[in-house]
Design a protein around this motif. Structure first.
Motif, PDB file in Angstrom:
ATOM      1  N   VAL A 105       0.871  -1.184   0.000  1.00 40.54           N
ATOM      2  CA  VAL A 105       0.000   0.000   0.000  1.00 40.54           C
ATOM      3  C   VAL A 105       0.901   1.225   0.000  1.00 40.54           C
ATOM      4  N   GLY A 106       0.910   1.949  -1.117  1.00 39.50           N
ATOM      5  CA  GLY A 106       1.747   3.138  -1.237  1.00 39.50           C
ATOM      6  C   GLY A 106       2.937   2.876  -2.138  1.00 39.50           C
ATOM      7  N   ALA A 107       3.029   3.648  -3.214  1.00 37.69           N
ATOM      8  CA  ALA A 107       4.149   3.499  -4.158  1.00 37.69           C
ATOM      9  C   ALA A 107       5.070   4.702  -4.080  1.00 37.69           C
ATOM     10  N   ILE A 109       8.797   6.068  -2.142  1.00 41.18           N
ATOM     11  CA  ILE A 109      10.123   5.445  -2.096  1.00 41.18           C
ATOM     12  C   ILE A 109      10.087   4.204  -1.201  1.00 41.18           C
ATOM     13  N   SER A 110       9.349   4.277  -0.092  1.00 39.37           N
ATOM     14  CA  SER A 110       9.336   3.153   0.839  1.00 39.37           C
ATOM     15  C   SER A 110       8.632   1.947   0.222  1.00 39.37           C
ATOM     16  N   GLY A 111       7.483   2.166  -0.416  1.00 39.30           N
ATOM     17  CA  GLY A 111       6.758   1.056  -1.050  1.00 39.30           C
ATOM     18  C   GLY A 111       7.556   0.453  -2.190  1.00 39.30           C
ATOM     19  N   LEU A 130      -0.167  -0.541  -4.835  1.00 41.43           N
ATOM     20  CA  LEU A 130      -1.371   0.283  -5.017  1.00 41.43           C
ATOM     21  C   LEU A 130      -1.090   1.678  -4.471  1.00 41.43           C
ATOM     22  N   ASP A 131      -1.407   2.702  -5.227  1.00 45.03           N
ATOM     23  CA  ASP A 131      -1.217   4.067  -4.720  1.00 45.03           C
ATOM     24  C   ASP A 131      -2.422   4.921  -5.103  1.00 45.03           C
ATOM     25  N   ASN A 132      -2.780   5.815  -4.190  1.00 44.95           N
ATOM     26  CA  ASN A 132      -3.967   6.645  -4.420  1.00 44.95           C
ATOM     27  C   ASN A 132      -3.720   7.771  -5.423  1.00 44.95           C
ATOM     28  N   HIS A 133      -2.455   8.117  -5.678  1.00 46.52           N
ATOM     29  CA  HIS A 133      -2.179   9.211  -6.616  1.00 46.52           C
ATOM     30  C   HIS A 133      -2.200   8.730  -8.064  1.00 46.52           C
ATOM     31  N   ASP A 134      -2.233   9.689  -8.996  1.00 46.00           N
ATOM     32  CA  ASP A 134      -2.229   9.314 -10.417  1.00 46.00           C
ATOM     33  C   ASP A 134      -0.805   9.105 -10.940  1.00 46.00           C
ATOM     34  N   GLY A 138       5.174   8.847  -4.482  1.00 40.89           N
ATOM     35  CA  GLY A 138       4.787   9.505  -3.228  1.00 40.89           C
ATOM     36  C   GLY A 138       5.255  10.951  -3.256  1.00 40.89           C
ATOM     37  N   HIS A 139       5.966  11.378  -2.198  1.00 38.38           N
ATOM     38  CA  HIS A 139       6.482  12.760  -2.185  1.00 38.38           C
ATOM     39  C   HIS A 139       7.531  12.979  -3.272  1.00 38.38           C
ATOM     40  N   ALA A 140       8.168  11.909  -3.696  1.00 36.10           N
ATOM     41  CA  ALA A 140       9.241  12.043  -4.699  1.00 36.10           C
ATOM     42  C   ALA A 140       8.614  12.142  -6.100  1.00 36.10           C
ATOM     43  N   THR A 158      10.149  15.659  -2.699  1.00 32.91           N
ATOM     44  CA  THR A 158      11.487  15.279  -2.222  1.00 32.91           C
ATOM     45  C   THR A 158      12.605  15.832  -3.114  1.00 32.91           C
ATOM     46  N   TYR A 159      13.437  16.661  -2.516  1.00 31.95           N
ATOM     47  CA  TYR A 159      14.370  17.506  -3.256  1.00 31.95           C
ATOM     48  C   TYR A 159      15.681  16.809  -3.591  1.00 31.95           C
ATOM     49  N   ALA A 160      16.226  16.090  -2.615  1.00 27.72           N
ATOM     50  CA  ALA A 160      17.593  15.612  -2.828  1.00 27.72           C
ATOM     51  C   ALA A 160      17.917  14.402  -1.972  1.00 27.72           C
ATOM     52  N   ILE A 161      18.955  13.701  -2.391  1.00 29.28           N
ATOM     53  CA  ILE A 161      19.578  12.705  -1.525  1.00 29.28           C
ATOM     54  C   ILE A 161      20.387  13.504  -0.518  1.00 29.28           C
ATOM     55  N   THR A 399      -7.046   3.772  -4.041  1.00 27.73           N
ATOM     56  CA  THR A 399      -6.928   4.036  -2.602  1.00 27.73           C
ATOM     57  C   THR A 399      -7.324   2.795  -1.820  1.00 27.73           C
ATOM     58  N   VAL A 400      -6.406   2.273  -1.052  1.00 31.49           N
ATOM     59  CA  VAL A 400      -6.702   1.083  -0.243  1.00 31.49           C
ATOM     60  C   VAL A 400      -7.604   1.495   0.922  1.00 31.49           C
ATOM     61  N   VAL A 401      -8.648   0.706   1.135  1.00 28.43           N
ATOM     62  CA  VAL A 401      -9.611   1.042   2.193  1.00 28.43           C
ATOM     63  C   VAL A 401      -9.720  -0.058   3.250  1.00 28.43           C
ATOM     64  N   ASN A 619       7.382   2.872   5.579  1.00 24.70           N
ATOM     65  CA  ASN A 619       7.225   4.325   5.333  1.00 24.70           C
ATOM     66  C   ASN A 619       7.994   5.156   6.355  1.00 24.70           C
ATOM     67  N   SER A 620       8.280   6.391   5.985  1.00 25.64           N
ATOM     68  CA  SER A 620       9.174   7.217   6.793  1.00 25.64           C
ATOM     69  C   SER A 620       8.580   7.553   8.155  1.00 25.64           C
ATOM     70  N   ASP A 621       7.262   7.552   8.312  1.00 23.50           N
ATOM     71  CA  ASP A 621       6.671   7.776   9.645  1.00 23.50           C
ATOM     72  C   ASP A 621       7.168   6.716  10.627  1.00 23.50           C
ATOM     73  N   GLY A 625      11.534   9.947  10.719  1.00 25.71           N
ATOM     74  CA  GLY A 625      12.537  10.789  10.063  1.00 25.71           C
ATOM     75  C   GLY A 625      12.078  11.084   8.638  1.00 25.71           C
ATOM     76  N   ALA A 626      12.014  12.346   8.281  1.00 27.17           N
ATOM     77  CA  ALA A 626      11.463  12.730   6.967  1.00 27.17           C
ATOM     78  C   ALA A 626      12.551  12.673   5.896  1.00 27.17           C
ATOM     79  N   TYR A 627      13.078  11.488   5.692  1.00 24.03           N
ATOM     80  CA  TYR A 627      14.193  11.349   4.759  1.00 24.03           C
ATOM     81  C   TYR A 627      14.059  10.070   3.942  1.00 24.03           C
ATOM     82  N   THR A 628      14.643  10.118   2.742  1.00 22.41           N
ATOM     83  CA  THR A 628      14.585   8.989   1.825  1.00 22.41           C
ATOM     84  C   THR A 628      15.303   7.772   2.397  1.00 22.41           C
ATOM     85  N   ASP A 629      16.432   7.975   3.056  1.00 17.23           N
ATOM     86  CA  ASP A 629      17.134   6.808   3.613  1.00 17.23           C
ATOM     87  C   ASP A 629      16.300   6.144   4.704  1.00 17.23           C
TER      88      ASP A 629
HETATM   89  C1  LIG Z   1       7.893  18.679   0.097  1.00 19.46           C
HETATM   90  C2  LIG Z   1       8.799  17.594   0.620  1.00 19.46           C
HETATM   91  C3  LIG Z   1      10.171  17.671   0.426  1.00 19.46           C
HETATM   92  C4  LIG Z   1      11.009  16.662   0.891  1.00 19.46           C
HETATM   93  N1  LIG Z   1      12.359  16.743   0.648  1.00 19.46           N
HETATM   94  C5  LIG Z   1      13.160  15.726   1.026  1.00 19.46           C
HETATM   95  C6  LIG Z   1      14.545  15.726   0.687  1.00 19.46           C
HETATM   96  O1  LIG Z   1      15.055  16.642   0.052  1.00 19.46           O
HETATM   97  N2  LIG Z   1      15.303  14.652   1.051  1.00 19.46           N
HETATM   98  C7  LIG Z   1      14.781  13.602   1.741  1.00 19.46           C
HETATM   99  O2  LIG Z   1      15.499  12.641   2.028  1.00 19.46           O
HETATM  100  N3  LIG Z   1      13.468  13.581   2.090  1.00 19.46           N
HETATM  101  C8  LIG Z   1      12.651  14.609   1.743  1.00 19.46           C
HETATM  102  N4  LIG Z   1      11.320  14.561   2.050  1.00 19.46           N
HETATM  103  C9  LIG Z   1      10.800  13.462   2.879  1.00 19.46           C
HETATM  104  C10 LIG Z   1      10.120  12.365   2.085  1.00 19.46           C
HETATM  105  O3  LIG Z   1       8.892  12.195   2.745  1.00 19.46           O
HETATM  106  C11 LIG Z   1      10.925  11.068   2.105  1.00 19.46           C
HETATM  107  O4  LIG Z   1      12.212  11.282   1.581  1.00 19.46           O
HETATM  108  C12 LIG Z   1      10.326   9.926   1.277  1.00 19.46           C
HETATM  109  O5  LIG Z   1      10.090  10.338  -0.033  1.00 19.46           O
HETATM  110  C13 LIG Z   1       9.081   9.368   1.938  1.00 19.46           C
HETATM  111  O6  LIG Z   1       8.713   8.189   1.270  1.00 19.46           O
HETATM  112  P1  LIG Z   1       7.562   7.257   1.821  1.00 19.46           P
HETATM  113  O7  LIG Z   1       7.377   6.189   0.808  1.00 19.46           O
HETATM  114  O8  LIG Z   1       7.845   6.882   3.219  1.00 19.46           O
HETATM  115  O9  LIG Z   1       6.246   8.181   1.898  1.00 19.46           O
HETATM  116  P2  LIG Z   1       5.427   8.862   0.740  1.00 19.46           P
HETATM  117  O10 LIG Z   1       6.314   9.488  -0.228  1.00 19.46           O
HETATM  118  O11 LIG Z   1       4.413   9.712   1.443  1.00 19.46           O
HETATM  119  O12 LIG Z   1       4.675   7.649   0.033  1.00 19.46           O
HETATM  120  C14 LIG Z   1       3.544   7.015   0.593  1.00 19.46           C
HETATM  121  C15 LIG Z   1       2.519   6.812  -0.499  1.00 19.46           C
HETATM  122  O13 LIG Z   1       1.428   6.046   0.014  1.00 19.46           O
HETATM  123  C16 LIG Z   1       0.244   6.625  -0.459  1.00 19.46           C
HETATM  124  N5  LIG Z   1      -0.907   6.214   0.332  1.00 19.46           N
HETATM  125  C17 LIG Z   1      -1.299   6.674   1.541  1.00 19.46           C
HETATM  126  N6  LIG Z   1      -2.431   6.073   1.918  1.00 19.46           N
HETATM  127  C18 LIG Z   1      -2.774   5.230   0.917  1.00 19.46           C
HETATM  128  C19 LIG Z   1      -3.861   4.354   0.721  1.00 19.46           C
HETATM  129  N7  LIG Z   1      -4.817   4.191   1.650  1.00 19.46           N
HETATM  130  N8  LIG Z   1      -3.936   3.655  -0.432  1.00 19.46           N
HETATM  131  C20 LIG Z   1      -2.962   3.789  -1.372  1.00 19.46           C
HETATM  132  N9  LIG Z   1      -1.909   4.605  -1.223  1.00 19.46           N
HETATM  133  C21 LIG Z   1      -1.817   5.320  -0.089  1.00 19.46           C
HETATM  134  C22 LIG Z   1       0.558   8.097  -0.340  1.00 19.46           C
HETATM  135  O14 LIG Z   1      -0.374   8.921  -0.965  1.00 19.46           O
HETATM  136  C23 LIG Z   1       1.933   8.135  -0.976  1.00 19.46           C
HETATM  137  O15 LIG Z   1       1.848   8.197  -2.364  1.00 19.46           O
HETATM  138  C24 LIG Z   1      10.455  15.568   1.595  1.00 19.46           C
HETATM  139  C25 LIG Z   1       9.078  15.501   1.814  1.00 19.46           C
HETATM  140  C26 LIG Z   1       8.261  16.499   1.327  1.00 19.46           C
HETATM  141  C27 LIG Z   1       6.774  16.407   1.564  1.00 19.46           C
END
Ligand SMILES: Cc1cc2nc3c(=O)[nH]c(=O)nc-3n(C[C@H](O)[C@H](O)[C@H](O)COP(=O)(O)OP(=O)(O)OC[C@H]3O[C@@H](n4cnc5c(N)ncnc54)[C@H](O)[C@@H]3O)c2cc1C
Length: 645
Positions: A105-107, A109-111, A130-134, A138-140, A158-161, A399-401, A619-621, A625-629
């Motif tokens: 659930v979620g495509a 970087i983490s998915g 499965l991802d809810n966006h078109d 995700g943020h990337a 997501t701006y950079a590594i 969107t997964v429900v 996922n990053s939650d 930590g709000a980071y790609t790694d």
């Molecule tokens: C504006 C912005 C700038 C950033 N800049 C950086 C940066 O420069 N460097 C860095 O390392 N990190 C940055 N980040 C942090 C970024 O969140 C992480 O790097 C990483 O991209 C998070 O990946 P993720 O897969 O955990 O989450 P997400 O990218 O949020 O992916 C999760 C996906 O799951 C989807 N989803 C949620 N619920 C459902 C559902 N019920 N059904 C289907 N799909 C669902 C979401 O919509 C989303 O598409 C930034 C974040 C933001 C918002």
């Protein structure tokens, strides 16, 4: 103090009536999505149920990176999830008869990384994302423009590594698996000093609403303070305070040891540090108020002074603090204080290139080419993402429900995953499921989770942000004014900067101010004076309620005022606008001002991410930590939990 008394510009002066590319998306797919979201969902099964339509992503010409207008959490992507949150009962799912080893659930970087790890461990595994966006990532996300015949790219999120700590072997291993040799590319592709080589510097825009007069001060950090502040609408006292603060030679906590100073700074906000210990003029507080928004999404009232020290904010040199973090500091500053951070690598579309690389690894023929350079310029073939019989399928606008075990969690052999697409509730089955979405939505998807785990997941309030990409026909105004990046403490957007310059493969950044370029403008809606989470909640509600026209008017007005001295004309110079709205943005990190100092194992994000039968949480939650790694490492942990590694 001089006051500007010019009348505000009319919509016509601003160019609100100009036929730029901004609302094309609203007339197309998004409108269809939004409309569907507003009507009742169709019952999944029954002989009267109309047949499934060809999905948008399977139609010729489908290419979301080029869409403009309101993107990020775009219309049509979130309404179903909000209905679920609001307790609306959904019809039973139409079972598609599809079975997978893993549904993700979620495509983001983490998915995508979870799919990579699972397939690496089990090369024959069948995986559905499965991802809810078109679009995936995700943020990337990628914003792609064609301006006067030239491709121009910017990150929609997501701006950079870049991380507060070096990439681990796990995270770096993923980059290498998709062909990204970060140290080599950081050396060969980044033109960090390009704007400086043209004599352009950072600047501050003092706005008349906050400071009494509009004024652009150019040369922040490069010119002597007296020169930089000459003409700024500040009193002499405020100017002297800025110089004193930036020089930072004073010890504002004399008589305390480094450890005692750190303990004290951990529990006071940077705003209070400046006000009560540095004792700066109130106008200086206004000037620095938005300085922390880029890292944290809130102002200096909600960030601890020690965290600001950890990210090199001014005013601490004289305190002679020992290097290194202390327990309780936020994730970002603690990491920087301990390690100095990772290397920095920006692709023209940010980490959307990483997402594309992962998609190429999973579904090779969907992303033409084989080199990392071609990832940047390739036109992804979205029709290849979700094909019958392929081992990996990526399904968008879904969107997964619900995710339920087929029996008791400890003994069930499968999970059932229900999702909504095109107004229909559809069902698939899998041996395993990785939730790589947001923590806060998980209790609604898996209501059987233990109550304590659901309560822990609910605590993850993400930081709302807006990254806006403004395409301009030329950047002569920036060149004339001598700036490439503007900090606007009182502005609707806190920063406006020219696109970073990167040359990679066939993609070449502009070299002349006469060429088209992109501006990135950032806004982090929040309400000073409240806790970080309360500010985030208010900001998120604001983002959902703000129509595109409000963003557009603010973009035009702010750029017009900021760049007026360089001859910028918002009516003629703007070619296109994409507003990337992220109501669920950065993963929440520990904030020592508001969060209890409890051992790691007791923190909500650790308790919330526990495996539940055949369901694991990435996922990053889940790593706070709000980071790609972090997103990659959490995917690795989640897959290891499922496979028993
Ligand atoms: C504006 C912005 C700038 C950033 N800049 C950086 C940066 O420069 N460097 C860095 O390392 N990190 C940055 N980040 C942090 C970024 O969140 C992480 O790097 C990483 O991209 C998070 O990946 P993720 O897969 O955990 O989450 P997400 O990218 O949020 O992916 C999760 C996906 O799951 C989807 N989803 C949620 N619920 C459902 C559902 N019920 N059904 C289907 N799909 C669902 C979401 O919509 C989303 O598409 C930034 C974040 C933001 C918002």
């Amino acid at each position: 103090m001089a006051r500007n008394r010019r009348p505000p510009p009319s919509d016509r002066d601003l160019g609100m009536d100009r036929p730029i590319t901004r609302r094309d998306f609203m007339q197309g797919a998004a409108l269809a999505g939004a409309g569907l979201a507003a009507v009742p969902l169709l019952a999944g099964c029954g002989h009267r149920t109309p047949p499934l339509r060809t999905a948008a992503q399977d139609q010729p010409g489908y290419y979301p990176p080029r869409l403009t207008g309101l993107r990020g959490s775009h219309p049509g992507s979130f309404e179903t999830a909000h209905r679920l949150r609001d307790g609306q009962r959904l019809p039973a799912a139409l079972e598609l008869g599809e079975e997978y080893d893993l549904v993700i659930v979620g495509a983001g970087i983490s998915g995508l990384a979870a799919a990579h790890f699972y397939r690496t461990a089990k090369p024959d595994a069948r995986v559905l994302l499965l991802d809810n966006h078109d679009d995936f990532g995700g943020h990337a996300k990628r914003n792609e423009f064609e301006i006067d015949g030239r491709m121009r790219l910017l990150n929609g999120g997501t701006y950079a590594i870049e991380s507060p700590r070096p990439y681990s072997d796990v995270a770096d291993g993923v980059l290498r698996a998709i062909g990204i040799d970060a140290p080599a590319l950081a050396k060969s592709t980044q033109k960090k000093d390009f704007y400086a080589s043209l004599g352009l510097a950072q600047s501050v825009f003092f706005d008349r609403e906050t400071f009494g007069a509009d004024h652009l001060a150019v040369g922040y950090g490069t010119r002597p303070w007296a020169d930089f502040l000459r003409g700024a609408p500040l009193s002499d006292v405020a100017k002297r305070d800025i110089e004193r603060l930036e020089a930072g030679h004073v010890d504002y906590l004399p008589g305390l040891s480094s450890a005692e100073k750190k303990a004290r700074l951990l529990r006071i906000s940077y705003r209070d540090y400046l006000k009560d210990l540095v004792k700066v003029d109130p106008a200086v507080l206004d000037l620095y108020q938005a300085r922390t928004k880029g890292w944290w999404g809130v102002g200096i009232d909600a960030i601890s002074a020690l965290d600001c020290w950890g990210t090199d904010m001014p005013g601490f040199k004289g305190l002679n603090l020992q290097p290194g973090s202390i327990p309780g500091m936020g994730f970002t500053p603690a990491g920087f204080a301990d390690t100095g951070g990772s290397l920095f690598l920006h692709f023209p579309d940010g980490n959307a290139t990483v997402a594309r690389g992962l998609v190429r690894r999973l579904i090779p023929d969907a992303v033409p080419g084989s080199s990392v350079e071609s990832l940047v310029t390739a036109r992804v073939d979205y029709r290849r993402l979700d094909r019958d019989g392929e081992p990996v399928r990526l399904r968008l606008s879904s969107t997964v429900v619900g995710v339920h075990h087929d029996g008791a969690p400890g003994v069930a052999g499968q999970v059932r995953v229900a999702y909504v697409r095109d107004g229909r509730v559809l069902g698939v089955r899998a041996r395993h499921c990785v939730l790589a979405c947001y923590n806060a939505i998980i209790p609604y998807l898996v209501p059987e989770l233990p109550a304590a785990q659901k309560a822990a997941l609910h605590q993850a309030i993400k930081t709302p942000l807006v990254y806006t990409s403004v395409a301009i026909r030329h950047w002569r105004a920036f060149a004339t004014l001598g700036t490439h990046s503007v900090y606007s403490p009182g502005g609707y957007f806190s920063t406006s900067r020219l696109n970073g310059t990167v040359d990679i493969g066939d993609y070449l950044s502009p070299t002349s101010p006469d060429e088209p370029n992109l501006i990135c403008m950032t806004r982090t809606p929040c309400k000073a004076g409240l806790t970080e989470h309360e500010q985030n909640r208010i900001g998120r509600a604001e983002l959902y309620a703000t129509p595109f026209e409000v963003f557009e008017r603010n973009i035009r007005e702010q750029l017009g005022r900021t760049l007026a001295g360089g001859g910028f004309d918002p009516a003629t110079d703007i070619a296109a606008i994409t507003v990337n709205r992220w109501p669920h943005g950065y993963a929440p990190e520990n904030n020592p001002l508001f969060d209890a100092d409890v051992p790691e194992a007791e923190r909500a994000y650790v308790r919330g991410r526990a495996r539940f039968g055949r369901i694991a949480i990435a996922n990053s939650d889940a790593g706070a930590g709000a980071y790609t790694d972090v997103a990659i490492e959490q995917a690795h942990r989640a897959v290891a939990e499922l496979l028993g590694a």
